[in-house]
Design an enzyme around this catalytic site. Structure first.
Site, PDB file in Angstrom:
ATOM      1  N   GLY A  88       0.845  -1.202   0.000  1.00 49.67           N
ATOM      2  CA  GLY A  88       0.000   0.000   0.000  1.00 49.67           C
ATOM      3  C   GLY A  88       0.875   1.244   0.000  1.00 49.67           C
ATOM      4  N   ARG A  96       0.846  -5.136  -5.182  1.00 55.34           N
ATOM      5  CA  ARG A  96       1.030  -6.318  -4.336  1.00 55.34           C
ATOM      6  C   ARG A  96       1.127  -7.501  -5.288  1.00 55.34           C
ATOM      7  NH1 ARG A  96      -2.907  -3.561  -0.587  1.00 55.34           N
ATOM      8  NH2 ARG A  96      -1.597  -2.880   1.126  1.00 55.34           N
ATOM      9  N   ASP A 116       5.049  -4.623   5.868  1.00 50.49           N
ATOM     10  CA  ASP A 116       5.589  -5.936   6.242  1.00 50.49           C
ATOM     11  C   ASP A 116       5.640  -6.931   5.080  1.00 50.49           C
ATOM     12  OD1 ASP A 116       2.872  -6.131   6.248  1.00 50.49           O
ATOM     13  OD2 ASP A 116       2.723  -7.239   8.135  1.00 50.49           O
ATOM     14  N   THR A 127       4.484   2.776   5.440  1.00 46.78           N
ATOM     15  CA  THR A 127       3.086   2.354   5.516  1.00 46.78           C
ATOM     16  C   THR A 127       2.351   3.277   6.479  1.00 46.78           C
ATOM     17  OG1 THR A 127       1.550   0.665   6.359  1.00 46.78           O
ATOM     18  CG2 THR A 127       3.767   0.583   7.229  1.00 46.78           C
ATOM     19  N   ASP A 175       0.152   2.332   8.392  1.00 51.85           N
ATOM     20  CA  ASP A 175      -0.336   1.538   9.528  1.00 51.85           C
ATOM     21  C   ASP A 175       0.528   1.638  10.789  1.00 51.85           C
ATOM     22  OD1 ASP A 175      -2.304   0.688   7.789  1.00 51.85           O
ATOM     23  OD2 ASP A 175      -1.272  -1.174   7.269  1.00 51.85           O
ATOM     24  N   ASP A 186       2.888  -0.279  11.669  1.00 46.03           N
ATOM     25  CA  ASP A 186       2.899  -1.616  12.275  1.00 46.03           C
ATOM     26  C   ASP A 186       4.183  -2.403  12.020  1.00 46.03           C
ATOM     27  OD1 ASP A 186       2.542  -1.945   9.578  1.00 46.03           O
ATOM     28  OD2 ASP A 186       0.915  -3.396   9.743  1.00 46.03           O
ATOM     29  N   ARG A 218      -5.023  -1.963   9.230  1.00 47.79           N
ATOM     30  CA  ARG A 218      -4.950  -3.432   9.106  1.00 47.79           C
ATOM     31  C   ARG A 218      -5.140  -4.078  10.480  1.00 47.79           C
ATOM     32  NH1 ARG A 218      -3.298  -6.006   4.476  1.00 47.79           N
ATOM     33  NH2 ARG A 218      -2.307  -4.169   3.640  1.00 47.79           N
TER      34      ARG A 218
HETATM   35  O1  F6P Z   1      -1.443  -1.235   4.650  1.00 43.84           O
HETATM   36  C1  F6P Z   1      -2.064  -0.052   4.283  1.00 43.84           C
HETATM   37  C2  F6P Z   1      -3.542  -0.241   4.136  1.00 43.84           C
HETATM   38  O2  F6P Z   1      -4.097   0.995   3.744  1.00 43.84           O
HETATM   39  C3  F6P Z   1      -4.276  -0.809   5.348  1.00 43.84           C
HETATM   40  O3  F6P Z   1      -4.502   0.161   6.329  1.00 43.84           O
HETATM   41  C4  F6P Z   1      -5.524  -1.348   4.711  1.00 43.84           C
HETATM   42  O4  F6P Z   1      -6.058  -2.387   5.482  1.00 43.84           O
HETATM   43  C5  F6P Z   1      -5.036  -1.860   3.389  1.00 43.84           C
HETATM   44  O5  F6P Z   1      -3.820  -1.182   3.122  1.00 43.84           O
HETATM   45  C6  F6P Z   1      -5.979  -1.655   2.236  1.00 43.84           C
HETATM   46  O6  F6P Z   1      -5.449  -2.278   1.139  1.00 43.84           O
HETATM   47  P1  F6P Z   1      -5.917  -2.018  -0.358  1.00 43.84           P
HETATM   48  O7  F6P Z   1      -5.416  -0.671  -0.771  1.00 43.84           O
HETATM   49  O8  F6P Z   1      -5.298  -3.117  -1.132  1.00 43.84           O
HETATM   50  O9  F6P Z   1      -7.412  -2.052  -0.337  1.00 43.84           O
END
Ligand code: F6P
Length: 319
Positions: free
Chosen positions: A11, A72, A103, A125, A127, A129, A171
């Site tokens: 992300g 991803r 991660d 990120t 997050d 985390d 997340r």
């Molecule tokens: O890891 C960053 C994040 O924005 C999280 O907070 C969230 O759960 C996820 O990515 C959303 O992913 P995507 O953009 O693939 O919907």
């Protein structure tokens, strides 16, 4: 090391551009050529790689997103995918790689390192985390976005004497909810790190109402449950007029704050230094405002811990 690569993966996060800029400029400062991988690990496997010059990273320090694009990739989780990536890096004469991401991106960097290709991870990120760093690039900007939204929601919550549930990202981590909830003066903060009791939450809100409090803000981390689900449960316990706001991807965009730009510049530059010192397989971080680095394999084995003192404080201040 004469040629290094840089990619952003997972992300996106505000400040990734500033980190890429730091990698490119720090590399060139030390007479090292820097190559950008376009489109994360998927781009790496396809050899989507181009040379970056000083000018390639001009005018991007203030921009959200990542000009190297991000993705991803399922294929890169396989050994074959990782070997494809290494072949491409070798084809371009690249000897080390800086990976900016969360991660999942670190796991890719760890896999490449284990197969003999030196990588350094930079935590990017929203997050917050990643173990081994107090702050990740993008977290502060995301927080400010959430607070801006909460402040606005508070205006309308107050006018209509309503209860608002605000669902935030993160997340499996509660950092965004906790910090934004504390900074936004939320009455209740729900984080995945602490089990919650609906009756207790409803009881506290009712007490507040009895005291004359006519509106409330509840911040729910997505790792706990979705905001609508929470509002439904709350409805079973109270008769408050409740509305839900899911902030979603708005939290991932925007111009990075000064804090994120400085953090990204420091971490990106340190990652290059490590590669030049011949120290692959590391991840960089910031602890007590000091740059640190640690083994990327060990880092992934650790768990990110949320600041429980801050959580305790948020409870004390929201009585
Ligand atoms: O890891 C960053 C994040 O924005 C999280 O907070 C969230 O759960 C996820 O990515 C959303 O992913 P995507 O953009 O693939 O919907």
């Amino acid at each position: 090391m004469k040629r290094i690569g840089v990619l952003t993966s997972g992300g996106d996060a505000p400040g990734m551009n500033a980190a890429v800029r730091a990698v490119v400029r720090k590399g060139i400062f030390h007479d090292v050529e820097v190559y950008g991988v376009i489109g994360g690990y998927a781009g790496l496997m396809n050899g989507n790689i181009e040379k970056l010059e000083l000018g390639s990273v001009g005018d991007i320090i203030h921009r959200g997103g990542t000009f190297l694009y991000s993705a991803r990739s399922e294929e890169f989780k396989t050994k074959e995918g990782q070997q494809k990536g290494i072949e491409q890096l070798k084809k371009f004469g690249i000897d080390g790689l800086v990976v900016i991401g969360g991660d999942g991106s670190y796991r890719g960097a760890k896999a490449l390192t284990e197969q003999g290709f030196p990588c350094v991870g930079v935590p990017g990120t929203i997050d917050n985390d990643i173990p081994g760093t107090e702050f990740t690039i993008g977290f502060d900007t995301a927080l400010n976005t959430v607070i801006d939204a909460i402040d606005k929601i508070r205006d309308t919550a107050s006018s209509h004497e309503r209860t608002f549930v605000v669902e935030v990202m993160g997340r499996n981590a509660g950092d965004i909810a906790l910090w934004a909830g504390l900074a936004g003066g939320a009455e209740t903060i729900l984080i995945p790190e602490d089990p919650h009791d609906m009756k207790d939450i409803a009881g506290r809100l009712k007490k507040g109402h009895e005291r004359g409090k006519k509106h409330s803000i509840i911040v729910v981390a997505e790792g706990v449950m979705n905001g609508y689900e929470f509002a439904k449960k709350l409805k079973e316990e109270t008769d408050f007029d409740t509305r839900v706001t899911v902030l979603g991807h708005v939290q991932r965009g925007g111009s990075p704050t000064a804090f994120d730009r400085v953090l990204a510049s420091r971490l990106g530059a340190r990652a290059v230094e490590l590669l030049l010192e011949g120290k692959g397989g590391r991840a960089v971080g910031m602890e007590k405002n000091q740059l640190v680095d640690y083994d990327i394999i060990e880092a992934l084995a650790k768990e990110h811990t949320l600041d429980l003192n801050l959580y305790k404080l948020s409870k004390e201040l929201s009585i």
